[in-house]
Design a protein around this motif. Structure first.
Motif, PDB file in Angstrom:
ATOM      1  N   THR A   1       8.921  20.209  56.503  1.00 22.41           N
ATOM      2  CA  THR A   1       7.590  19.696  56.827  1.00 22.41           C
ATOM      3  C   THR A   1       6.764  20.707  57.621  1.00 22.41           C
ATOM      4  O   THR A   1       5.606  20.969  57.260  1.00 22.41           O
ATOM      5  CB  THR A   1       7.701  18.368  57.600  1.00 22.41           C
ATOM      6  OG1 THR A   1       8.398  17.415  56.803  1.00 22.41           O
ATOM      7  CG2 THR A   1       6.317  17.827  57.937  1.00 22.41           C
TER       8      THR A   1
ATOM      9  N   PHE B   1       3.250  22.467  56.377  1.00 18.64           N
ATOM     10  CA  PHE B   1       2.065  22.338  57.232  1.00 18.64           C
ATOM     11  C   PHE B   1       1.439  23.710  57.505  1.00 18.64           C
ATOM     12  O   PHE B   1       0.233  23.904  57.340  1.00 18.64           O
ATOM     13  CB  PHE B   1       2.451  21.669  58.559  1.00 18.64           C
ATOM     14  CG  PHE B   1       1.399  21.769  59.628  1.00 18.64           C
ATOM     15  CD1 PHE B   1       0.313  20.909  59.649  1.00 18.64           C
ATOM     16  CD2 PHE B   1       1.493  22.739  60.623  1.00 18.64           C
ATOM     17  CE1 PHE B   1      -0.664  21.008  60.632  1.00 18.64           C
ATOM     18  CE2 PHE B   1       0.531  22.851  61.614  1.00 18.64           C
ATOM     19  CZ  PHE B   1      -0.554  21.981  61.615  1.00 18.64           C
TER      20      PHE B   1
ATOM     21  N   ASN C   1      -0.310  25.221  54.435  1.00 19.11           N
ATOM     22  CA  ASN C   1      -1.618  24.599  54.178  1.00 19.11           C
ATOM     23  C   ASN C   1      -2.672  25.114  55.150  1.00 19.11           C
ATOM     24  O   ASN C   1      -3.800  25.414  54.761  1.00 19.11           O
ATOM     25  CB  ASN C   1      -1.506  23.082  54.280  1.00 19.11           C
ATOM     26  CG  ASN C   1      -1.064  22.432  52.983  1.00 19.11           C
ATOM     27  OD1 ASN C   1      -1.247  21.248  52.776  1.00 19.11           O
ATOM     28  ND2 ASN C   1      -0.458  23.206  52.090  1.00 19.11           N
TER      29      ASN C   1
ATOM     30  N   TYR D   1      -4.359  18.147  59.093  1.00 22.09           N
ATOM     31  CA  TYR D   1      -3.034  18.377  58.519  1.00 22.09           C
ATOM     32  C   TYR D   1      -1.909  17.834  59.406  1.00 22.09           C
ATOM     33  O   TYR D   1      -0.857  17.425  58.905  1.00 22.09           O
ATOM     34  CB  TYR D   1      -2.825  19.866  58.245  1.00 22.09           C
ATOM     35  CG  TYR D   1      -3.579  20.353  57.032  1.00 22.09           C
ATOM     36  CD1 TYR D   1      -3.273  19.871  55.768  1.00 22.09           C
ATOM     37  CD2 TYR D   1      -4.605  21.277  57.147  1.00 22.09           C
ATOM     38  CE1 TYR D   1      -3.965  20.295  54.647  1.00 22.09           C
ATOM     39  CE2 TYR D   1      -5.305  21.721  56.027  1.00 22.09           C
ATOM     40  CZ  TYR D   1      -4.985  21.230  54.782  1.00 22.09           C
ATOM     41  OH  TYR D   1      -5.672  21.652  53.670  1.00 22.09           O
TER      42      TYR D   1
ATOM     43  N   LYS E   1      -1.766  14.212  58.545  1.00 21.08           N
ATOM     44  CA  LYS E   1      -1.251  14.068  57.180  1.00 21.08           C
ATOM     45  C   LYS E   1       0.263  14.234  57.130  1.00 21.08           C
ATOM     46  O   LYS E   1       0.977  13.372  56.584  1.00 21.08           O
ATOM     47  CB  LYS E   1      -1.906  15.107  56.272  1.00 21.08           C
ATOM     48  CG  LYS E   1      -1.291  15.152  54.872  1.00 21.08           C
ATOM     49  CD  LYS E   1      -1.871  16.298  54.058  1.00 21.08           C
ATOM     50  CE  LYS E   1      -1.152  16.415  52.711  1.00 21.08           C
ATOM     51  NZ  LYS E   1      -1.666  17.542  51.897  1.00 21.08           N
ATOM     52  N   TYR E   2       0.780  15.314  57.715  1.00 18.43           N
ATOM     53  CA  TYR E   2       2.208  15.583  57.611  1.00 18.43           C
ATOM     54  C   TYR E   2       3.043  14.683  58.509  1.00 18.43           C
ATOM     55  O   TYR E   2       4.191  14.372  58.187  1.00 18.43           O
ATOM     56  CB  TYR E   2       2.492  17.058  57.887  1.00 18.43           C
ATOM     57  CG  TYR E   2       2.214  17.921  56.670  1.00 18.43           C
ATOM     58  CD1 TYR E   2       3.165  18.048  55.666  1.00 18.43           C
ATOM     59  CD2 TYR E   2       0.991  18.547  56.512  1.00 18.43           C
ATOM     60  CE1 TYR E   2       2.904  18.814  54.540  1.00 18.43           C
ATOM     61  CE2 TYR E   2       0.727  19.316  55.385  1.00 18.43           C
ATOM     62  CZ  TYR E   2       1.687  19.442  54.403  1.00 18.43           C
ATOM     63  OH  TYR E   2       1.423  20.186  53.280  1.00 18.43           O
ATOM     64  N   ASN E   3       2.493  14.249  59.621  1.00 21.69           N
ATOM     65  CA  ASN E   3       3.232  13.304  60.463  1.00 21.69           C
ATOM     66  C   ASN E   3       3.402  11.977  59.742  1.00 21.69           C
ATOM     67  O   ASN E   3       4.474  11.370  59.780  1.00 21.69           O
ATOM     68  CB  ASN E   3       2.510  13.096  61.792  1.00 21.69           C
ATOM     69  CG  ASN E   3       2.666  14.281  62.734  1.00 21.69           C
ATOM     70  OD1 ASN E   3       3.566  15.097  62.556  1.00 21.69           O
ATOM     71  ND2 ASN E   3       1.815  14.380  63.724  1.00 21.69           N
TER      72      ASN E   3
ATOM     73  N   ASN F   1       3.177  11.452  56.367  1.00 19.75           N
ATOM     74  CA  ASN F   1       3.966  11.643  55.155  1.00 19.75           C
ATOM     75  C   ASN F   1       5.439  11.819  55.454  1.00 19.75           C
ATOM     76  O   ASN F   1       6.296  11.404  54.694  1.00 19.75           O
ATOM     77  CB  ASN F   1       3.464  12.861  54.371  1.00 19.75           C
ATOM     78  CG  ASN F   1       2.153  12.580  53.666  1.00 19.75           C
ATOM     79  OD1 ASN F   1       1.719  11.446  53.591  1.00 19.75           O
ATOM     80  ND2 ASN F   1       1.510  13.614  53.166  1.00 19.75           N
ATOM     81  N   GLU F   2       5.762  12.438  56.597  1.00 17.21           N
ATOM     82  CA  GLU F   2       7.171  12.663  56.953  1.00 17.21           C
ATOM     83  C   GLU F   2       7.893  11.353  57.143  1.00 17.21           C
ATOM     84  O   GLU F   2       9.011  11.169  56.684  1.00 17.21           O
ATOM     85  CB  GLU F   2       7.233  13.508  58.225  1.00 17.21           C
ATOM     86  CG  GLU F   2       8.609  14.069  58.546  1.00 17.21           C
ATOM     87  CD  GLU F   2       9.495  13.046  59.227  1.00 17.21           C
ATOM     88  OE1 GLU F   2      10.721  13.120  59.047  1.00 17.21           O
ATOM     89  OE2 GLU F   2       8.968  12.171  59.917  1.00 17.21           O
TER      90      GLU F   2
END
Length: 212
Positions: free
Chosen positions: A75, A79, A82, A115, A118-120, A122-123
């Motif tokens: 992850t 990140f 991106n 981002y 988003k990644y927190n 999605n993880e």
């Protein structure tokens, strides 16, 4: 896992940064940036206190993020990739120097925040989906094993009907013992798999990969 802090730096000079939690990251970030410049490695992971710092070095620009867990490196890597792509596409960088205004800082605080969120999010979803997939796989294995045991029992009964009474008595006893051993082995296997799933869930909960 949560990305709690991120920044973009030119050498040791931070161009933009954003922290989602309280506390100071400046001292640790300065140490990490110094190590990145000394080693000149494209990617690095450094443990500093209770946080893990992941970095990506491209053309003298360091993209950095801090996470609260060292287990997940995929992850943070996605990140940083991106963020670096968004940074390179920025029109301000078409100049031969970095502007003295805070234009980059203001612009990329928003990019970092976008981002990070988003990644927190999605993880967490990804961890739950992975766990559900593993549980589904275990159920599928258990179903197949039970089907095999039932098929073996049917074959045993069919074979017994074709033998005379004396042979049936002796061989049925042997087959029954064999079937019991097979069932016991399957039971032990399913027990181990079940315990492994519970252990995995406990690990995920204890490392905050799945929030409690």
């Amino acid at each position: 896992m949560t990305i709690t802090y991120s920044c973009i730096a030119n050498g040791r000079s931070i161009l933009a940064e954003l922290a989602l939690t309280g506390g100071s990251y400046k001292e640790s970030t300065a140490i990490v940036l110094r190590q990145v410049l000394l080693k000149a490695e494209q990617k690095s992971t450094i443990q500093m206190g209770s946080f893990v710092y992941h970095t990506l070095l491209i053309d003298g620009i360091t993209y950095l993020c801090a996470t609260d867990n060292a287990l997940d490196t995929v992850t943070p890597s996605a990140f940083l990739k991106n963020v670096s792509d968004a940074f390179v596409r920025n029109p301000l960088l078409s100049q031969d120097y970095f502007p003295t205004s805070n234009a980059i800082e203001v612009d990329f605080q928003q990019v970092l925040g976008k981002y990070m969120v988003k990644y927190n999010n999605n993880e967490d979803d990804g961890s739950i989906l992975t766990l559900k997939s593993q549980i589904s796989d275990v159920k599928s294995i258990m179903t197949k094993n039970i089907d095999k045991v039932l098929q073996s029992e049917e074959k045993l009964n069919s074979l017994s009907n074709q033998m005379d009474e004396t042979e049936v008595t002796a061989k049925t006893s042997q087959k029954t013992k064999l079937l019991k051993r097979i069932l016991w082995k399957h039971f032990q296997k399913m027990t181990v798999i079940t315990l492994a799933i519970f252990l995995l869930i406990i690990i995920l909960l204890s490392t905050n990969i799945i929030p409690i």
